[in-house]
Design a protein around this motif. Sequence first.
Motif, PDB file in Angstrom:
ATOM      1  N   PHE A  53      -0.604  -2.947  -7.110  1.00 53.41           N
ATOM      2  CA  PHE A  53      -0.192  -3.261  -5.753  1.00 53.41           C
ATOM      3  C   PHE A  53       1.100  -4.057  -5.895  1.00 53.41           C
ATOM      4  O   PHE A  53       1.078  -5.235  -6.239  1.00 53.41           O
ATOM      5  N   ARG A  55       5.557  -3.961  -4.688  1.00 53.37           N
ATOM      6  CA  ARG A  55       6.697  -3.250  -4.089  1.00 53.37           C
ATOM      7  C   ARG A  55       7.567  -2.645  -5.166  1.00 53.37           C
ATOM      8  O   ARG A  55       8.292  -1.691  -4.923  1.00 53.37           O
ATOM      9  N   LYS A  74      -5.418   4.080  -3.589  1.00 54.76           N
ATOM     10  CA  LYS A  74      -5.535   2.776  -2.928  1.00 54.76           C
ATOM     11  C   LYS A  74      -5.252   2.895  -1.438  1.00 54.76           C
ATOM     12  O   LYS A  74      -4.529   3.787  -0.997  1.00 54.76           O
ATOM     13  N   VAL A  76      -3.685   0.303   0.952  1.00 56.43           N
ATOM     14  CA  VAL A  76      -3.010  -0.989   0.945  1.00 56.43           C
ATOM     15  C   VAL A  76      -3.430  -1.835   2.139  1.00 56.43           C
ATOM     16  O   VAL A  76      -3.636  -3.041   2.019  1.00 56.43           O
ATOM     17  N   THR A  77      -3.585  -1.206   3.292  1.00 55.74           N
ATOM     18  CA  THR A  77      -3.939  -1.944   4.509  1.00 55.74           C
ATOM     19  C   THR A  77      -5.255  -2.688   4.349  1.00 55.74           C
ATOM     20  O   THR A  77      -5.390  -3.844   4.773  1.00 55.74           O
ATOM     21  N   ASN A  79      -6.723  -3.208   1.352  1.00 55.70           N
ATOM     22  CA  ASN A  79      -6.824  -3.746  -0.013  1.00 55.70           C
ATOM     23  C   ASN A  79      -8.042  -3.178  -0.740  1.00 55.70           C
ATOM     24  O   ASN A  79      -8.842  -3.919  -1.343  1.00 55.70           O
TER      25      ASN A  79
END
Length: 129
Positions: A53, A55, A74, A76-77, A79
């Motif tokens: 995770f 950038r 994954k 991301v929103t 987790n």
Amino acid sequence: EVQLVESGGGLVQAGGSLRLSCAASGFVWDDYAIGWFRQPPGKERAGISCIMFSRRNGGTYLADSVKGRFTISKDVTNNTVYLQMNSLKPEDTAAYYCATSRRAICNHRIFRLLDSGYWGQGTQVTVSS
């Protein structure tokens, strides 16, 4: 408090599929990895997959033993990390754990936690022949 909760384990016949989920909460980090380990009966725990995770780095890793059969992804929103396991074999039988760490190496060649990390409680996967 960092928490990881695994789900999705169970009993499946050889050749079948399962999807494991690892929901992580209680932290806000910029760069970290969430990975999957498994521990077969009577054997040591070993890392089999991870995803970054970050950038800057969206790396993933799959161990040779699961490459071509397992996929890691994954959300991301939320987790959350998913491990899609297809073409399961009896030798995939193990307790599966997810773990997270800000100090981890996770790329296509290697997966390693550089500290003790945070761990979930584990979920059992049993593949019958």
